[in-house]
Design a protein around this motif. Structure first.
Motif, PDB file in Angstrom:
ATOM      1  N   GLN A 240       0.787  -1.222   0.000  1.00 40.64           N
ATOM      2  CA  GLN A 240       0.000   0.000   0.000  1.00 40.64           C
ATOM      3  C   GLN A 240       0.834   1.295   0.000  1.00 40.64           C
ATOM      4  OE1 GLN A 240      -3.310   0.067  -0.156  1.00 40.64           O
ATOM      5  NE2 GLN A 240      -3.739  -2.106   0.102  1.00 40.64           N
ATOM      6  N   LEU A 241       2.024   1.249   0.613  1.00 43.76           N
ATOM      7  CA  LEU A 241       2.725   2.510   0.889  1.00 43.76           C
ATOM      8  C   LEU A 241       4.053   2.712   0.177  1.00 43.76           C
ATOM      9  CD1 LEU A 241       2.121   2.836   4.752  1.00 43.76           C
ATOM     10  CD2 LEU A 241       0.768   3.790   2.877  1.00 43.76           C
ATOM     11  N   LEU A 242       4.666   1.640  -0.352  1.00 44.42           N
ATOM     12  CA  LEU A 242       5.985   1.814  -0.965  1.00 44.42           C
ATOM     13  C   LEU A 242       6.018   2.878  -2.070  1.00 44.42           C
ATOM     14  CD1 LEU A 242       7.932  -1.568  -1.285  1.00 44.42           C
ATOM     15  CD2 LEU A 242       8.479   0.479   0.030  1.00 44.42           C
ATOM     16  N   PRO A 243       5.037   2.895  -2.978  1.00 46.04           N
ATOM     17  CA  PRO A 243       5.069   3.957  -3.995  1.00 46.04           C
ATOM     18  C   PRO A 243       5.003   5.362  -3.377  1.00 46.04           C
ATOM     19  CG  PRO A 243       3.555   2.212  -4.631  1.00 46.04           C
ATOM     20  CD  PRO A 243       3.948   1.930  -3.209  1.00 46.04           C
ATOM     21  N   SER A 244       4.246   5.483  -2.288  1.00 48.10           N
ATOM     22  CA  SER A 244       4.121   6.790  -1.631  1.00 48.10           C
ATOM     23  C   SER A 244       5.436   7.208  -0.980  1.00 48.10           C
ATOM     24  CB  SER A 244       3.007   6.748  -0.579  1.00 48.10           C
ATOM     25  OG  SER A 244       1.761   6.444  -1.167  1.00 48.10           O
ATOM     26  N   ILE A 245       6.140   6.228  -0.391  1.00 48.21           N
ATOM     27  CA  ILE A 245       7.431   6.530   0.233  1.00 48.21           C
ATOM     28  C   ILE A 245       8.415   7.009  -0.829  1.00 48.21           C
ATOM     29  CG2 ILE A 245       9.424   5.520   1.421  1.00 48.21           C
ATOM     30  CD1 ILE A 245       7.429   3.620   2.832  1.00 48.21           C
ATOM     31  N   ARG A 246       8.468   6.293  -1.942  1.00 51.38           N
ATOM     32  CA  ARG A 246       9.370   6.698  -3.029  1.00 51.38           C
ATOM     33  C   ARG A 246       9.004   8.079  -3.563  1.00 51.38           C
ATOM     34  NH1 ARG A 246       8.294   0.910  -5.741  1.00 51.38           N
ATOM     35  NH2 ARG A 246       9.767  -0.362  -4.521  1.00 51.38           N
ATOM     36  N   GLN A 247       7.722   8.320  -3.670  1.00 48.34           N
ATOM     37  CA  GLN A 247       7.251   9.612  -4.177  1.00 48.34           C
ATOM     38  C   GLN A 247       7.671  10.749  -3.241  1.00 48.34           C
ATOM     39  OE1 GLN A 247       2.997   9.811  -5.175  1.00 48.34           O
ATOM     40  NE2 GLN A 247       2.905  11.807  -4.159  1.00 48.34           N
ATOM     41  N   SER A 248       7.566  10.526  -1.926  1.00 45.78           N
ATOM     42  CA  SER A 248       7.911  11.574  -0.956  1.00 45.78           C
ATOM     43  C   SER A 248       9.406  11.856  -0.961  1.00 45.78           C
ATOM     44  CB  SER A 248       7.455  11.163   0.451  1.00 45.78           C
ATOM     45  OG  SER A 248       6.055  11.043   0.504  1.00 45.78           O
ATOM     46  N   VAL A 249      10.215  10.801  -1.036  1.00 46.59           N
ATOM     47  CA  VAL A 249      11.671  10.978  -1.034  1.00 46.59           C
ATOM     48  C   VAL A 249      12.135  11.739  -2.273  1.00 46.59           C
ATOM     49  CG1 VAL A 249      13.879   9.743  -1.152  1.00 46.59           C
ATOM     50  CG2 VAL A 249      12.090   8.945   0.392  1.00 46.59           C
ATOM     51  N   GLY A 250      11.434  11.543  -3.368  1.00 51.31           N
ATOM     52  CA  GLY A 250      11.814  12.213  -4.615  1.00 51.31           C
ATOM     53  C   GLY A 250      10.922  13.388  -4.964  1.00 51.31           C
ATOM     54  N   ASP A 251      10.182  13.912  -3.996  1.00 50.79           N
ATOM     55  CA  ASP A 251       9.239  14.992  -4.266  1.00 50.79           C
ATOM     56  C   ASP A 251       9.953  16.195  -4.889  1.00 50.79           C
ATOM     57  OD1 ASP A 251       6.202  15.695  -3.194  1.00 50.79           O
ATOM     58  OD2 ASP A 251       7.451  17.482  -3.443  1.00 50.79           O
ATOM     59  N   LYS A 252       9.240  16.889  -5.773  1.00 48.26           N
ATOM     60  CA  LYS A 252       9.855  18.035  -6.457  1.00 48.26           C
ATOM     61  C   LYS A 252      10.099  19.208  -5.518  1.00 48.26           C
ATOM     62  CE  LYS A 252       5.314  19.704  -7.976  1.00 48.26           C
ATOM     63  NZ  LYS A 252       4.461  20.003  -9.153  1.00 48.26           N
ATOM     64  N   SER A 253       9.429  19.234  -4.370  1.00 49.30           N
ATOM     65  CA  SER A 253       9.612  20.321  -3.409  1.00 49.30           C
ATOM     66  C   SER A 253      10.632  19.921  -2.346  1.00 49.30           C
ATOM     67  CB  SER A 253       8.278  20.658  -2.728  1.00 49.30           C
ATOM     68  OG  SER A 253       8.486  21.502  -1.612  1.00 49.30           O
ATOM     69  N   TRP A 254      11.630  20.769  -2.142  1.00 51.28           N
ATOM     70  CA  TRP A 254      12.647  20.450  -1.131  1.00 51.28           C
ATOM     71  C   TRP A 254      12.032  20.443   0.268  1.00 51.28           C
ATOM     72  CZ3 TRP A 254      13.814  23.438   3.049  1.00 51.28           C
ATOM     73  CH2 TRP A 254      13.437  24.789   3.027  1.00 51.28           C
ATOM     74  N   ARG A 255      10.959  21.186   0.484  1.00 49.94           N
ATOM     75  CA  ARG A 255      10.338  21.228   1.814  1.00 49.94           C
ATOM     76  C   ARG A 255       9.727  19.876   2.179  1.00 49.94           C
ATOM     77  NH1 ARG A 255       6.627  25.983   3.295  1.00 49.94           N
ATOM     78  NH2 ARG A 255       5.440  25.417   1.446  1.00 49.94           N
ATOM     79  N   VAL A 256       9.171  19.204   1.175  1.00 49.88           N
ATOM     80  CA  VAL A 256       8.629  17.864   1.432  1.00 49.88           C
ATOM     81  C   VAL A 256       9.771  16.897   1.712  1.00 49.88           C
ATOM     82  CG1 VAL A 256       7.277  15.963   0.480  1.00 49.88           C
ATOM     83  CG2 VAL A 256       6.612  18.334  -0.010  1.00 49.88           C
ATOM     84  N   ARG A 257      10.829  16.972   0.909  1.00 51.77           N
ATOM     85  CA  ARG A 257      11.972  16.081   1.124  1.00 51.77           C
ATOM     86  C   ARG A 257      12.618  16.365   2.483  1.00 51.77           C
ATOM     87  NH1 ARG A 257      13.199  18.134  -3.964  1.00 51.77           N
ATOM     88  NH2 ARG A 257      15.246  18.897  -3.299  1.00 51.77           N
ATOM     89  N   TYR A 258      12.637  17.640   2.889  1.00 50.67           N
ATOM     90  CA  TYR A 258      13.168  17.992   4.211  1.00 50.67           C
ATOM     91  C   TYR A 258      12.360  17.311   5.304  1.00 50.67           C
ATOM     92  CZ  TYR A 258      14.074  20.738   8.399  1.00 50.67           C
ATOM     93  OH  TYR A 258      14.378  21.111   9.684  1.00 50.67           O
ATOM     94  N   MET A 259      11.044  17.318   5.191  1.00 44.66           N
ATOM     95  CA  MET A 259      10.198  16.670   6.203  1.00 44.66           C
ATOM     96  C   MET A 259      10.471  15.172   6.255  1.00 44.66           C
ATOM     97  SD  MET A 259       8.340  18.712   7.994  1.00 44.66           S
ATOM     98  CE  MET A 259       7.027  17.663   8.611  1.00 44.66           C
ATOM     99  N   VAL A 260      10.660  14.562   5.084  1.00 43.36           N
ATOM    100  CA  VAL A 260      10.996  13.128   5.059  1.00 43.36           C
ATOM    101  C   VAL A 260      12.338  12.900   5.742  1.00 43.36           C
ATOM    102  CG1 VAL A 260      11.458  11.127   3.600  1.00 43.36           C
ATOM    103  CG2 VAL A 260       9.673  12.755   2.953  1.00 43.36           C
ATOM    104  N   GLY A 261      13.329  13.717   5.396  1.00 46.43           N
ATOM    105  CA  GLY A 261      14.653  13.573   6.006  1.00 46.43           C
ATOM    106  C   GLY A 261      14.617  13.789   7.506  1.00 46.43           C
ATOM    107  N   ASN A 262      13.844  14.746   7.951  1.00 45.36           N
ATOM    108  CA  ASN A 262      13.793  15.091   9.368  1.00 45.36           C
ATOM    109  C   ASN A 262      13.082  14.032  10.195  1.00 45.36           C
ATOM    110  OD1 ASN A 262      14.707  17.144  11.150  1.00 45.36           O
ATOM    111  ND2 ASN A 262      12.599  17.797  11.465  1.00 45.36           N
TER     112      ASN A 262
END
Length: 588
Positions: A240-262
């Motif tokens: 259910q979630l793997l595509p969403s995880i990949r999508q978040s890590v590669g999101d076009k917005s650095w703010r989203v990727r920052y939230m994932v990293g944090n």
């Protein structure tokens, strides 16, 4: 009803209409007292309707009202059975323009929901949620999203189905602010759902929000992703979630990727060990190599936490190459974040790998031009010491520590001084005496007062670590020798040091060494030194008063000096001498 009975409401009305905002705030804060004075019936019939109409005011007053309504006011209305009456004023407050007022109103409604009698949830609270959810203005719909989670566990299955449908509609709202609120509250709402409804209802809402065209919405779904992953088993997460995880890590917005990293460690722990090995290592490497410094900084902060989930060989082959790149990163903030966390890898890699792979990176970061990078490394050395031992640590890192101790920036020198007691505990007395003792004395003559002050406190802490006998032979003679220095700043430092060290020195050292120097400085030509001598004698006298021998020493050698200073021609010297004499007299 006579005029006396109307008085509390009349006073409240007058104060709420006053021009002075402080009077209006005072009236709001006294609502509970006024309700108590009115009695339950009049509070229900007069006070609550009045409050429901009192919305034409400053945001600060409305915020106070929203807060007070959630502070157990139902007790003054006659008990929990009447708590629902407070929902009316709060519903109005939940629709105002000011965000803080709306948030406080929903917070108070959540508290009231918890005390409602079960039939009242469906009778009063659910209709309120529905009204807010279908409100014309986005303000009411944003407030509604916060109220689904509190009421959901208390209602029937058909009503739960309606609530799930209602929340789904909020997640698809045309207004970004409403979708943002739905993303913020999806996680708490999901926690109340049965597992099958997490898959059928929560995940579709999450997916829609995670694909929103507003990055301010998408970044809030990272926490939702973590909560959903925690509620599913490993196979469901994978499906259910793997595509969403990949999508978040590669999101076009650095703010989203920052939230994932944090939040990467929390996410990795939620998805399970198998997915960590198969998917999350690659995702983490991707974040460590991100083209935005903020994202790399956030990911570097997760280094030891995520590495704990990996096998040592995976750390060495996948993670450590990225760590090497980060140690020379163009951003000082990335290097500082790495410096703070890299020591946490030592216990995970073991002695040999730490010596071979990590020590070169420590030394590189210790020479960084940015002070925070160097200080972050120093602050976590105990983790490395526990793995490789003090001999190797001291041989490798001591030159860098000494270099920092002489840094041209005084704040760097001050920070190093504060870490010296920790290093002393780790290095041991012999090594300290040979390598760092002279450095500690050197700081006493620093041109910056804060450094001298920190150095004195450092000597006290070192005495507590190594003992009075060590201080007697190692530092006390050097401190007292400065009392003869022609520069008055050195003599002042001696007095400050004596005053600070006095509580940790014993009677013998005080009598045989310290008092001689202090008494010598009673006649110093500089008034500032003389009144600090009075302060020092006061502290010494107090420490000596705990034993008969000490009190006798105080009477014989300290009181005569204070009497001399009491007659000084400088008023400040006389003041501190008199104060010391008064305190000495009270201790007799």
């Amino acid at each position: 009803m006579d005029s006396d009975e109307l008085y509390p409401i009349a006073v409240l009305i007058d104060e709420l209409k006053a021009e002075d905002i402080n009077l209006r705030l005072n009236a709001i804060h006294r609502i509970s007292t006024i309700a108590l004075a009115l009695g339950p019936q009049r509070a229900r019939e007069e006070l609550v309707p009045f409050l429901q109409e009192s919305l034409d005011d400053e945001d600060e007053v409305l915020l106070a009202l929203a807060d007070e309504l959630g502070r157990g006011l139902e007790d003054q209305l006659g008990g929990k059975a009447f708590a629902y009456l407070l929902l009316g004023p709060l519903e109005n407050l939940a629709t105002v323009e000011e965000t803080l007022v709306r948030e406080k109103a929903t917070e108070s409604m959540t508290k009231i929901c918890a005390v409602l009698i079960p039939p009242q949830h469906e009778e009063y609270f659910v209709p309120l949620v529905k009204r807010l959810s279908s409100g014309e203005w986005f303000t009411s719909r944003t407030s509604a999203s916060a109220l689904y989670a509190p009421v959901y566990p208390f209602v029937s299955e058909p009503t739960k189905a309606e609530l799930r449908k209602g929340f789904h509609q909020l997640g698809a709202d045309d207004t970004p602010m409403v979708r943002r609120a739905a993303a913020k509250h999806l996680g708490p709402f999901t926690k109340t759902l049965a597992k099958e409804h997490v898959v059928t209802d929560a995940i579709p809402v999450y997916r829609r929000l995670a694909a929103d065209d507003q990055d301010s919405v998408r970044l809030l779904t990272v926490q939702d992703l973590i909560i959903i992953a925690q509620l599913l088993d490993s196979s469901q997460v994978k499906d259910q979630l793997l595509p969403s995880i990949r999508q978040s890590v590669g999101d076009k917005s650095w703010r989203v990727r920052y939230m994932v990293g944090n939040n990467f460690v929390e996410l990795a722990e939620a998805v399970g060990k198998e997915i960590v090995q198969d998917e999350m290592v690659g995702a983490y490497v991707q974040l460590l190599k991100d083209n935005e410094a903020e994202v790399r900084t956030a990911a570097a902060g997760q280094l030891p936490g995520f590495s704990k989930l990996l096998e040592p060989e995976v750390i060495l082959t996948r993670v450590l190459p990225c760590v090497r790149d980060l140690s020379t990163d163009a951003s000082q903030h990335v290097r500082a974040a790495l410096g703070k966390e890299i020591s946490g890898l030592a216990p995970l890699l073991g002695k040999d790998a730490t010596i071979e792979q990590l020590l070169p990176l420590f030394l590189l970061l210790l020479k960084d031009e940015f002070p925070d990078v160097r200080l972050n490394i120093i602050s976590k050395l105990e983790q490395v010491n526990a793995v490789i031992g003090i001999d190797l640590l001291s041989q490798s890192l001591l030159p860098a520590i000494v270099e920092l101790a002489e840094d041209k920036q005084w704040r760097v020198r001050q920070a190093i001084i504060e870490y010296i007691p920790l290093l002393a505990t780790q290095l041991g007395v012999q090594f300290f005496n040979e390598q760092l003792s002279n450095l500690c004395m050197q700081w006493l003559g620093d041109t910056v007062f804060s450094i001298r002050e920190a150095a004195i406190v450092n000597l006290k802490k070192l005495t507590e670590v190594f003992g009075v006998d060590w201080a007697k032979t190692t530092i006390v003679p050097k401190v007292l020798a400065m009392g003869n220095h022609p520069n008055y700043l050195f003599r002042m430092t001696t007095i400050f040091a004596i005053t600070t060290l006095a509580p940790v020195l014993n009677l013998e050292v005080t009598r045989d060494l310290v008092l001689t120097t202090v008494i010598q400085l009673v006649g110093d030509p500089i008034p500032n030194i003389r009144f600090n001598v009075a302060k020092a004698l006061d502290v010494i006298s107090e420490n000596l008063s705990s034993s008969p021998e000490g009190r006798e020493l105080g009477r014989a050698r300290i009181l005569p000096q204070l009497e001399t200073l009491r007659n000084d021609n400088d008023p400040d010297v006389r003041y501190f001498a008199m104060r010391a004499l008064d305190k000495a007299g009270s201790r007799k």
